[in-house]
Scaffold this motif. Sequence first.
Motif, PDB file in Angstrom:
ATOM      1  N   GLU A 134      68.145 -28.194  17.951  1.00 32.59           N
ATOM      2  CA  GLU A 134      68.625 -27.853  16.605  1.00 32.59           C
ATOM      3  C   GLU A 134      68.629 -26.350  16.354  1.00 32.59           C
ATOM      4  O   GLU A 134      69.179 -25.900  15.346  1.00 32.59           O
ATOM      5  N   PHE A 135      68.059 -25.578  17.278  1.00 34.46           N
ATOM      6  CA  PHE A 135      67.882 -24.145  17.037  1.00 34.46           C
ATOM      7  C   PHE A 135      68.658 -23.364  18.095  1.00 34.46           C
ATOM      8  O   PHE A 135      68.177 -23.165  19.219  1.00 34.46           O
ATOM      9  N   THR A 136      69.854 -22.948  17.729  1.00 32.33           N
ATOM     10  CA  THR A 136      70.754 -22.312  18.697  1.00 32.33           C
ATOM     11  C   THR A 136      71.311 -20.969  18.228  1.00 32.33           C
ATOM     12  O   THR A 136      72.058 -20.325  18.966  1.00 32.33           O
ATOM     13  N   ALA A 137      71.006 -20.537  17.004  1.00 33.49           N
ATOM     14  CA  ALA A 137      71.589 -19.294  16.477  1.00 33.49           C
ATOM     15  C   ALA A 137      71.096 -18.098  17.289  1.00 33.49           C
ATOM     16  O   ALA A 137      69.904 -17.959  17.575  1.00 33.49           O
ATOM     17  N   ALA A 138      72.047 -17.228  17.630  1.00 33.87           N
ATOM     18  CA  ALA A 138      71.723 -16.068  18.473  1.00 33.87           C
ATOM     19  C   ALA A 138      70.962 -15.012  17.685  1.00 33.87           C
ATOM     20  O   ALA A 138      71.069 -14.908  16.471  1.00 33.87           O
ATOM     21  N   GLY A 139      70.204 -14.201  18.411  1.00 37.49           N
ATOM     22  CA  GLY A 139      69.455 -13.106  17.811  1.00 37.49           C
ATOM     23  C   GLY A 139      70.051 -11.762  18.212  1.00 37.49           C
ATOM     24  O   GLY A 139      71.029 -11.679  18.962  1.00 37.49           O
ATOM     25  N   GLU A 140      69.445 -10.718  17.717  1.00 38.64           N
ATOM     26  CA  GLU A 140      69.882  -9.354  18.002  1.00 38.64           C
ATOM     27  C   GLU A 140      69.192  -8.861  19.267  1.00 38.64           C
ATOM     28  O   GLU A 140      67.956  -8.794  19.331  1.00 38.64           O
ATOM     29  N   ARG A 141      69.978  -8.528  20.297  1.00 40.41           N
ATOM     30  CA  ARG A 141      69.381  -8.083  21.556  1.00 40.41           C
ATOM     31  C   ARG A 141      68.589  -6.799  21.403  1.00 40.41           C
ATOM     32  O   ARG A 141      67.564  -6.601  22.060  1.00 40.41           O
ATOM     33  N   ARG A 142      69.050  -5.913  20.531  1.00 37.95           N
ATOM     34  CA  ARG A 142      68.346  -4.639  20.356  1.00 37.95           C
ATOM     35  C   ARG A 142      66.956  -4.846  19.790  1.00 37.95           C
ATOM     36  O   ARG A 142      66.076  -3.987  19.951  1.00 37.95           O
ATOM     37  N   ASN A 143      66.730  -5.978  19.117  1.00 32.04           N
ATOM     38  CA  ASN A 143      65.403  -6.220  18.557  1.00 32.04           C
ATOM     39  C   ASN A 143      64.344  -6.382  19.632  1.00 32.04           C
ATOM     40  O   ASN A 143      63.160  -6.133  19.389  1.00 32.04           O
ATOM     41  N   ARG A 144      64.756  -6.823  20.836  1.00 31.59           N
ATOM     42  CA  ARG A 144      63.780  -6.967  21.908  1.00 31.59           C
ATOM     43  C   ARG A 144      63.145  -5.625  22.250  1.00 31.59           C
ATOM     44  O   ARG A 144      61.928  -5.533  22.429  1.00 31.59           O
ATOM     45  N   TRP A 145      63.978  -4.592  22.333  1.00 31.51           N
ATOM     46  CA  TRP A 145      63.457  -3.273  22.688  1.00 31.51           C
ATOM     47  C   TRP A 145      62.637  -2.704  21.542  1.00 31.51           C
ATOM     48  O   TRP A 145      61.619  -2.032  21.776  1.00 31.51           O
ATOM     49  N   ARG A 146      63.060  -2.952  20.291  1.00 34.98           N
ATOM     50  CA  ARG A 146      62.280  -2.468  19.149  1.00 34.98           C
ATOM     51  C   ARG A 146      60.918  -3.143  19.111  1.00 34.98           C
ATOM     52  O   ARG A 146      59.891  -2.487  18.873  1.00 34.98           O
ATOM     53  N   ALA A 147      60.904  -4.460  19.353  1.00 38.03           N
ATOM     54  CA  ALA A 147      59.635  -5.179  19.361  1.00 38.03           C
ATOM     55  C   ALA A 147      58.747  -4.696  20.505  1.00 38.03           C
ATOM     56  O   ALA A 147      57.529  -4.519  20.333  1.00 38.03           O
ATOM     57  N   ALA A 148      59.356  -4.492  21.682  1.00 38.13           N
ATOM     58  CA  ALA A 148      58.577  -4.025  22.837  1.00 38.13           C
ATOM     59  C   ALA A 148      57.990  -2.644  22.568  1.00 38.13           C
ATOM     60  O   ALA A 148      56.824  -2.377  22.910  1.00 38.13           O
TER      61      ALA A 148
END
Length: 576
Positions: A134-148
């Motif tokens: 039920e959970f398929t909405a895409a996320g922001e790829r740039r957020n991975r680097w910000r979170a890291a």
Amino acid sequence: MSVVGERAAVSRAEAAPPRWVRPPSARRVVARLVQFTGAAGAVFSVLPPRHHHVSMLAGMVPTAGLVTARAAAALVGVLLVYLGAGLRRGKRRAWQLALVLSLVSVALHVVKGGLVPTVFAGGIAALLVAERDEFTAAGERRNRWRAARACVTFLGSGFVLGFAEIAVRVNRLDRPAGVLGWAEHAALGLIGVSGPVHFRSPLGALTVSLTTGAFGLLAFASGAVLLLRPCTGARPGAGDDQDRLRAVLDRHGAADSLGYFALRTDKQLVWAPSGRAAVAYRVVNGVSLASGDPLGLPSEWPRAIGEWLADCAAHGWTPAVLACGTAGGRAYQRAGLDVIELGDEAIVDVAGFALQGRPMRGVRQAVGRMRRAGYTCAVVRQRDLSAETLAEVVGCADALRDGKVERGFSMALSRVGDPADGDCLLVLCRDGDGALRGILQFVPWGRHGLSLDLMRGDRSAPNGLTELMVVSAIEAAPGFGVERISLNFAVLRSVFARAEELGAGPVVRLWCRILRAATRRWQIESLYRANAKYLPDWQPRFLCFPSARDLPRIALAALSAESFLPARGARAASPA
């Protein structure tokens, strides 16, 4: 049914544009259960432990570790509550984080003790696995680097501080552990585990554990929040889209007075498959905020709206439309959105406008007073201005701005002097000494209309400056082939109008008083009064939204887009 009939039915089904539908009930239930479990876990973590609730690992985990586990369990619970909104919108990354957090919550509750929250967290983990599709909405790829980056920053700071605290207490250790031992102890403290360093004073050990544990929690929490920041989609303002949009506006721009504002550089476009219609939008805090009617051929609007709604569903955005007209409101309503009236747009019929008559007495006197004082107005297309005059206009628009931020989104272009806007009509008001004291900018509304964009006036000028510029524009309009002019939009105008009528009810009068109180900050009533003095025709504008529960988020997104609320990375105003 014949084969031909079956093929026709299939063809119609494939051609039908998608509609907005509420999130599946299973997704909503999972989101609520995750939030409930998170809240319950946080409450259990801050409540004092009962005597018979003793951790099974009490002999293996030091007191500081138990304290850290309780704090971490409370933080995990809060984060699970925070993740509920993302789960309701079907975000895949929210599901991933919720699953990880629920498993972490199980471990933390085992460490600190507590059967009920452990069972709750384990049950939620199992439910998330069962409903993963039920959970398929895409996320922001740039957020991975910000979170890291955030995680590395907090973890590195916590490690350095923990290492330094051990180093300054080197003479208070039970036995030497060496530099590597200090590093190991500081690193393990980030996850709430005791290391090989032993202090003579319990206070020293507790201080190091709390410092490193706090930074570990901050790293975890900041990374989770940044990872869940809403996706903003593709970069707006692509050159090809701008060229296509200008061609569409040239053919169909007369349909909506707000069409030209889709050329703002912060708006993105989603096109119908035919390329003959589009929806202009901007993503603000997880809300895909469109403005005005769809652009292009009306028969293609449903497909453009369908593409936009499909894009919203794919990214987990909440769709909303700000200030669409009647035709656009009906199209969005057929696509599954609810519609409420937002206000009215003031439209002046150039041929029917006259300064004579008692209702126009105030405007007539203001214009006469300004002309007797030596003020004059020049009405000219931007492309006909010399480079020197255009530079003067840009500088004056910047100097006369009220504040540092360029306000507006749905009915503002937020730029002056761009070479691409040569068809814009400018009203330049000068005093008797030739100094530029006021500017109006109108953008094209098809080939025979104008829509007010920019209004700047010198506050030290006599009263009547705005009236003189507006009347000058209306009087000069026939020479430019203009038949109608759209002035400012009046939010909830009908409330003020009904409150002035004989026999207005108490609800209307109360609502009017509330809006008048809000006027002190947002000029709601003053905009209505400023427009009404020209005796315009009022055309309703609407707000479209998925459900009433989304209205608070949409209102905040709209206020942020219009720059009435501070926003992260708010663009500084630039006249050019």
